[in-house]
Design a protein around this motif. Sequence first.
Motif, PDB file in Angstrom:
ATOM      1  N   ARG A  24       0.802  -1.251  -0.034  1.00 50.43           N
ATOM      2  CA  ARG A  24      -0.186  -0.019   0.061  1.00 50.43           C
ATOM      3  C   ARG A  24       0.872   1.370   0.136  1.00 50.43           C
ATOM      4  O   ARG A  24       0.405   2.270  -0.829  1.00 50.43           O
ATOM      5  N   ASN A  25       2.039   1.138   0.650  1.00 48.32           N
ATOM      6  CA  ASN A  25       2.852   2.669   0.742  1.00 48.32           C
ATOM      7  C   ASN A  25       3.394   2.639  -0.547  1.00 48.32           C
ATOM      8  O   ASN A  25       3.644   3.792  -1.001  1.00 48.32           O
ATOM      9  N   SER A  26       3.975   1.666  -1.351  1.00 44.13           N
ATOM     10  CA  SER A  26       4.651   1.841  -2.350  1.00 44.13           C
ATOM     11  C   SER A  26       3.764   2.138  -3.363  1.00 44.13           C
ATOM     12  O   SER A  26       3.954   3.012  -4.239  1.00 44.13           O
ATOM     13  N   MET A  71       0.530 -13.281  -9.068  1.00 45.80           N
ATOM     14  CA  MET A  71       1.204 -12.224  -9.642  1.00 45.80           C
ATOM     15  C   MET A  71       2.316 -11.515  -8.951  1.00 45.80           C
ATOM     16  O   MET A  71       3.276 -11.159  -9.778  1.00 45.80           O
ATOM     17  N   ALA A  72       2.010 -11.386  -7.671  1.00 44.42           N
ATOM     18  CA  ALA A  72       3.003 -10.800  -6.716  1.00 44.42           C
ATOM     19  C   ALA A  72       4.445 -11.501  -6.472  1.00 44.42           C
ATOM     20  O   ALA A  72       5.273 -11.223  -6.227  1.00 44.42           O
ATOM     21  N   VAL A  79       5.021  -9.763   0.151  1.00 45.96           N
ATOM     22  CA  VAL A  79       3.673  -8.814   0.820  1.00 45.96           C
ATOM     23  C   VAL A  79       3.024  -7.846   0.266  1.00 45.96           C
ATOM     24  O   VAL A  79       3.656  -6.871   0.287  1.00 45.96           O
ATOM     25  N   HIS A  80       1.821  -8.066  -0.391  1.00 48.15           N
ATOM     26  CA  HIS A  80       1.315  -7.002  -1.210  1.00 48.15           C
ATOM     27  C   HIS A  80       0.251  -6.315  -0.756  1.00 48.15           C
ATOM     28  O   HIS A  80      -0.175  -5.410  -1.252  1.00 48.15           O
ATOM     29  N   GLN A  81      -0.476  -6.794   0.491  1.00 51.83           N
ATOM     30  CA  GLN A  81      -1.234  -6.045   1.278  1.00 51.83           C
ATOM     31  C   GLN A  81      -2.425  -5.896   0.535  1.00 51.83           C
ATOM     32  O   GLN A  81      -3.293  -4.963   0.696  1.00 51.83           O
ATOM     33  N   GLY A  82      -2.801  -6.607  -0.607  1.00 50.99           N
ATOM     34  CA  GLY A  82      -4.227  -6.637  -1.251  1.00 50.99           C
ATOM     35  C   GLY A  82      -4.317  -5.776  -2.275  1.00 50.99           C
ATOM     36  O   GLY A  82      -5.016  -5.275  -2.710  1.00 50.99           O
TER      37      GLY A  82
END
Length: 328
Positions: A87-89, A140-141, A146-149
């Motif tokens: 989310r931050n990125s 995909m990730a 850790v993609h956080q959705g």
Amino acid sequence: MNVKRRGRPAGASVRKKSKGKAVGSGGQRRAALEGKGPTPKAEDRVYHPAYKAKQLRERAAANRRNRTQQTGSRRPAINDTEIVTGRNSVLEAMRTKVPATTLYVAARAEFDERMREIIGIANGRDIPVLEIMRSEMDRMAGRDTVHQGVLLKVAPYEYKHPADLLQRAFDSCETPLLALLDGVTDPRNLGAVIRSVAAFGGHGVIVPQRRSAGVTAAAWKTSAGAAARCPVAMATNLTRTIKDLKAAGVFVVGLDGDGEVPLPGLELADRPLAVVVGSEGAGLSRLVAEQCDAIVSIPISAATESLNAGIAASIAFYEVAKLRAEAA
């Protein structure tokens, strides 16, 4: 008395009477007074730098056509489509206007202020927002990411040709100022260089096709949006590109801690100039250093071993911009 006329000797010519009024020299004198016509364009004058730049562009266009005929594909890129996760990125990438193509949101993901801002920016920029299953997002990730959705797909960067950057300077009637990176593999350093070049009036950055950072999402974020207005070109062979720039009238200087020419008061600052920045560890490669017109050093404290590429480029471009402003 009959007079017999003699016939015209064989091969003799007959002078024909002129029809109409004879033209005198008035027309020639009038043409002489009118001059030789309009002044040729700068790119058509053999000894003008713009003429050499035109030759460089034409040679580059021919090479591109040859590559297209041989491979049937566009110019190779350093990076393919990139995925930004977290989310931050993703939020930072959206704020700095990274050229994204699709935003993916996991089904039943928890929404917080960051997610709401991400989706709001995507809607404002007409970026498609797709909801997918978390299992698909994991694929995909990558399983260990850790993609956080949330995922953001970034389009491959469209690199310019080095000749395009030189033409950009001539089109704006400005003295060319370029940055070349030699062995800089950190995209954050590339982003910092792009930001400095844009801030101090440079006309673009040239990176080699191999062993170099590309314009990834990390570079976009570090440039703070400067990558949108400062073009980056790709050189198939950096040494060959330096030779082409020199043939077009550009002076090339390399930054190195052991350089004999000090940066303050650089005499070449007001000339068409390309500054080569090497990596923090290895510095300039031997072949590139041999092609430079001068090796320039930045005076630093003896307690500091070296500067990274981003900081060195910032100092060099600031000094060049200051000297050009003083000379104007």
